[in-house]
Scaffold this motif. Structure first.
Motif, PDB file in Angstrom:
ATOM      1  N   THR A 136       0.832  -1.206   0.000  1.00 19.56           N
ATOM      2  CA  THR A 136       0.000   0.000   0.000  1.00 19.56           C
ATOM      3  C   THR A 136       0.864   1.252   0.000  1.00 19.56           C
ATOM      4  N   LEU A 137       1.906   1.266   0.838  1.00 21.97           N
ATOM      5  CA  LEU A 137       2.786   2.427   0.894  1.00 21.97           C
ATOM      6  C   LEU A 137       3.543   2.609  -0.415  1.00 21.97           C
ATOM      7  N   SER A 138       3.962   1.492  -1.012  1.00 16.61           N
ATOM      8  CA  SER A 138       4.683   1.583  -2.284  1.00 16.61           C
ATOM      9  C   SER A 138       3.779   2.116  -3.381  1.00 16.61           C
ATOM     10  N   ASP A 139       2.492   1.759  -3.320  1.00 16.01           N
ATOM     11  CA  ASP A 139       1.553   2.259  -4.326  1.00 16.01           C
ATOM     12  C   ASP A 139       1.396   3.768  -4.241  1.00 16.01           C
ATOM     13  N   SER A 140       1.525   4.330  -3.023  1.00 15.49           N
ATOM     14  CA  SER A 140       1.285   5.755  -2.832  1.00 15.49           C
ATOM     15  C   SER A 140       2.565   6.581  -2.846  1.00 15.49           C
ATOM     16  N   SER A 141       3.742   5.941  -2.960  1.00 14.93           N
ATOM     17  CA  SER A 141       5.008   6.662  -2.899  1.00 14.93           C
ATOM     18  C   SER A 141       6.014   6.034  -3.840  1.00 14.93           C
ATOM     19  N   ALA A 142       6.920   6.872  -4.371  1.00 16.96           N
ATOM     20  CA  ALA A 142       7.994   6.376  -5.224  1.00 16.96           C
ATOM     21  C   ALA A 142       9.206   5.941  -4.413  1.00 16.96           C
ATOM     22  N   LEU A 143       9.184   6.159  -3.095  1.00 12.20           N
ATOM     23  CA  LEU A 143      10.291   5.754  -2.245  1.00 12.20           C
ATOM     24  C   LEU A 143      10.250   4.257  -2.010  1.00 12.20           C
ATOM     25  N   THR A 144      11.418   3.684  -1.734  1.00 17.13           N
ATOM     26  CA  THR A 144      11.494   2.258  -1.419  1.00 17.13           C
ATOM     27  C   THR A 144      10.994   2.013   0.002  1.00 17.13           C
ATOM     28  N   THR A 145      10.730   0.758   0.313  1.00 17.33           N
ATOM     29  CA  THR A 145      10.282   0.398   1.651  1.00 17.33           C
ATOM     30  C   THR A 145      11.316   0.793   2.701  1.00 17.33           C
ATOM     31  N   ALA A 146      12.588   0.561   2.419  1.00 16.59           N
ATOM     32  CA  ALA A 146      13.646   0.917   3.368  1.00 16.59           C
ATOM     33  C   ALA A 146      13.692   2.425   3.597  1.00 16.59           C
ATOM     34  N   GLN A 147      13.516   3.204   2.541  1.00 13.60           N
ATOM     35  CA  GLN A 147      13.525   4.656   2.683  1.00 13.60           C
ATOM     36  C   GLN A 147      12.332   5.136   3.499  1.00 13.60           C
ATOM     37  N   LEU A 148      11.159   4.595   3.219  1.00 13.76           N
ATOM     38  CA  LEU A 148       9.965   4.964   3.986  1.00 13.76           C
ATOM     39  C   LEU A 148      10.138   4.612   5.456  1.00 13.76           C
ATOM     40  N   THR A 149      10.716   3.457   5.712  1.00  8.35           N
ATOM     41  CA  THR A 149      10.916   3.023   7.096  1.00  8.35           C
ATOM     42  C   THR A 149      11.874   3.952   7.834  1.00  8.35           C
ATOM     43  N   SER A 150      12.953   4.360   7.205  1.00 10.41           N
ATOM     44  CA  SER A 150      13.920   5.247   7.862  1.00 10.41           C
ATOM     45  C   SER A 150      13.289   6.603   8.167  1.00 10.41           C
ATOM     46  N   VAL A 151      12.470   7.112   7.253  1.00  8.76           N
ATOM     47  CA  VAL A 151      11.793   8.388   7.500  1.00  8.76           C
ATOM     48  C   VAL A 151      10.822   8.256   8.673  1.00  8.76           C
ATOM     49  N   ALA A 152      10.064   7.159   8.708  1.00  9.46           N
ATOM     50  CA  ALA A 152       9.113   6.945   9.802  1.00  9.46           C
ATOM     51  C   ALA A 152       9.835   6.821  11.140  1.00  9.46           C
ATOM     52  N   ARG A 153      11.014   6.201  11.151  1.00  6.26           N
ATOM     53  CA  ARG A 153      11.772   6.059  12.390  1.00  6.26           C
ATOM     54  C   ARG A 153      12.263   7.407  12.910  1.00  6.26           C
ATOM     55  N   ILE A 154      12.637   8.298  12.013  1.00 10.06           N
ATOM     56  CA  ILE A 154      13.023   9.656  12.435  1.00 10.06           C
ATOM     57  C   ILE A 154      11.854  10.330  13.146  1.00 10.06           C
ATOM     58  N   MET A 155      10.651  10.171  12.576  1.00 13.80           N
ATOM     59  CA  MET A 155       9.471  10.780  13.187  1.00 13.80           C
ATOM     60  C   MET A 155       9.185  10.186  14.561  1.00 13.80           C
ATOM     61  N   VAL A 156       9.357   8.885  14.717  1.00 12.25           N
ATOM     62  CA  VAL A 156       9.101   8.246  16.013  1.00 12.25           C
ATOM     63  C   VAL A 156      10.102   8.752  17.056  1.00 12.25           C
ATOM     64  N   ALA A 157      11.366   8.886  16.670  1.00  7.12           N
ATOM     65  CA  ALA A 157      12.370   9.399  17.605  1.00  7.12           C
ATOM     66  C   ALA A 157      12.027  10.820  18.044  1.00  7.12           C
ATOM     67  N   GLY A 158      11.647  11.659  17.082  1.00  7.55           N
ATOM     68  CA  GLY A 158      11.255  13.017  17.435  1.00  7.55           C
ATOM     69  C   GLY A 158      10.007  13.043  18.296  1.00  7.55           C
ATOM     70  N   ALA A 159       9.052  12.147  18.009  1.00  2.00           N
ATOM     71  CA  ALA A 159       7.821  12.088  18.792  1.00  2.00           C
ATOM     72  C   ALA A 159       8.098  11.722  20.243  1.00  2.00           C
ATOM     73  N   PHE A 160       9.075  10.838  20.457  1.00  7.03           N
ATOM     74  CA  PHE A 160       9.415  10.430  21.823  1.00  7.03           C
ATOM     75  C   PHE A 160       9.874  11.638  22.647  1.00  7.03           C
ATOM     76  N   PHE A 161      10.759  12.453  22.099  1.00  8.57           N
ATOM     77  CA  PHE A 161      11.239  13.626  22.833  1.00  8.57           C
ATOM     78  C   PHE A 161      10.134  14.675  22.981  1.00  8.57           C
ATOM     79  N   SER A 162       9.261  14.782  21.983  1.00  8.89           N
ATOM     80  CA  SER A 162       8.136  15.712  22.095  1.00  8.89           C
ATOM     81  C   SER A 162       7.185  15.278  23.204  1.00  8.89           C
ATOM     82  N   THR A 163       6.952  13.976  23.303  1.00  9.96           N
ATOM     83  CA  THR A 163       6.094  13.463  24.372  1.00  9.96           C
ATOM     84  C   THR A 163       6.677  13.790  25.735  1.00  9.96           C
ATOM     85  N   LEU A 164       7.975  13.553  25.906  1.00  7.70           N
ATOM     86  CA  LEU A 164       8.626  13.841  27.185  1.00  7.70           C
ATOM     87  C   LEU A 164       8.547  15.331  27.524  1.00  7.70           C
TER      88      LEU A 164
END
Length: 358
Positions: A13-41
């Motif tokens: 589904t993600l590949s259908d909606s984006s030209a990025l590879t699965t690995a690239q999408l995953t790395s971007v999502a992980r950056i957001m999760v790391a930032g979200a953790f510090f924002s939550t704190l």
């Protein structure tokens, strides 16, 4: 096997909606999760201090910061969904992103507007300029009643909810890169709703902040210069008074007491001037939080639109990484700039001492 199949479906589904590879999408999502953790704190720290401090709860300024911290706490939750497939989870992530991201930006605008109203003491012929209708409604500028922060809550959360309903009613929520928001596969309608429901209000608030904080900076700078000049005049008057006392032969205890009073007055003047200069330095940081957080996301979404029309896809991995890094700074940036004032630090230290007994 079922979990693996579900993961493959999600990635498809993600590949259908984006030209990025699965690995690239995953790395971007992980950056957001790391930032979200510090924002939550950061948001939880501000909220905890507010709830446990009677002094801060009475402060109208910090009541506004409390609203901002609530929005940032909610805004820190949507990255934890981590690349959901189309369906309820994806739509929930999209709604949370739209609602709380806009609410956070709106609270930043409210704080800027309130500071503008609170420092606007310019006078016109016939007396002080009349406060705006909005200022009259919430009680800013009215010495007979305290400002009502509940009206700000009603306005911010209501507008945020309306801007959630518009894309939902249009049926355009879906995958939008490494997370779900307004799905670009819906074409011009989706790009128009991205602009109307988020990016246009965002940059209007940023422009308003820049204008407001420039005006407030000029006002406070005049006050700072006046305080400095007043302190110099007071010092000259105190020196002349001491010289007259010495010329009359008065001294001893009276002179010592005058010296003590002189030192205390000089300290008060210096503290006031230092406080004003700290305020001046902090003013530039307020709009910078949104500028740093949303410059690359805006560039990336413009690239999605322009390149998408030209080549059929508008995803650039570098821009997505910069976008995720920028968005990740907003929560912790707001916590530091708006929440970590001297009063908050003192209350936090007192709270830690009370809880730990140290």
């Amino acid at each position: 096997h079922g979990l693996q199949a579900a993961r493959r479906d999600r990635m498809a589904t993600l590949s259908d909606s984006s030209a990025l590879t699965t690995a690239q999408l995953t790395s971007v999502a992980r950056i957001m999760v790391a930032g979200a953790f510090f924002s939550t704190l950061g948001s939880l720290c501000i909220l905890t201090v507010y709830v446990n401090s009677p002094t801060l709860r009475k402060s109208f300024a910090f009541q506004l910061v409390f609203g901002l911290a609530l929005a940032e706490l909610g805004n820190s939750f949507w990255p934890y969904f981590f690349m959901p497939s189309e369906g309820a989870a994806c739509e929930c992530q999209a709604v949370l992103l739209q609602f709380f991201s806009f609410a956070s930006i709106a609270w930043s605008g409210v704080i800027a507007w309130t500071l503008d109203q609170a420092t606007n003491t310019e006078r016109k012929i016939g007396g002080p300029s009349a406060p705006s209708l909005a200022a009259s409604i919430v009680g800013i500028g009215d010495p007979t009643r305290a400002p009502d922060v509940r009206k700000f809550h009603l306005a911010v959360w209501s507008i945020s909810f309306i801007l959630v309903l518009i894309p939902w009613g249009a049926g355009v929520y879906g995958p939008a890169g490494a997370w779900c928001w307004i799905d670009p596969r819906h074409g011009a309608e989706a790009h128009a709703l991205r602009l109307i429901c988020f990016y246009l209000p965002l940059w209007c608030v940023i422009a308003f902040q820049i204008r407001t904080y420039y005006v407030v900076y000029q006002r406070l700078n005049r006050v700072t210069l006046l305080a400095s000049a007043t302190a110099a005049v007071r010092a000259d008057m105190r020196r002349e008074a001491r010289e007259r006392e010495l010329a009359r032969g008065e001294g001893g205890d009276a002179s010592a007491a005058a010296d003590v009073n002189d030192e205390e007055s000089q300290k008060d003047d210096a503290d006031m001037e230092a406080t004003l200069r700290r305020l001046l330095r902090r003013l530039g940081a307020y709009p910078m939080v949104l500028i740093v957080a949303w410059t690359f996301p805006t560039i990336n979404r413009l690239n999605n639109y322009v390149q998408g029309n030209r080549t059929g896809h508008g995803d650039n991995y570098t821009l997505y990484v910069l976008m995720a890094m920028g968005m990740s700074t907003q929560g912790i940036g707001n916590a530091v700039v708006y929440g970590m004032s001297g009063a908050v630090r003192r209350e936090a230290a007192s709270l830690i001492e009370r809880w730990t007994g140290v």
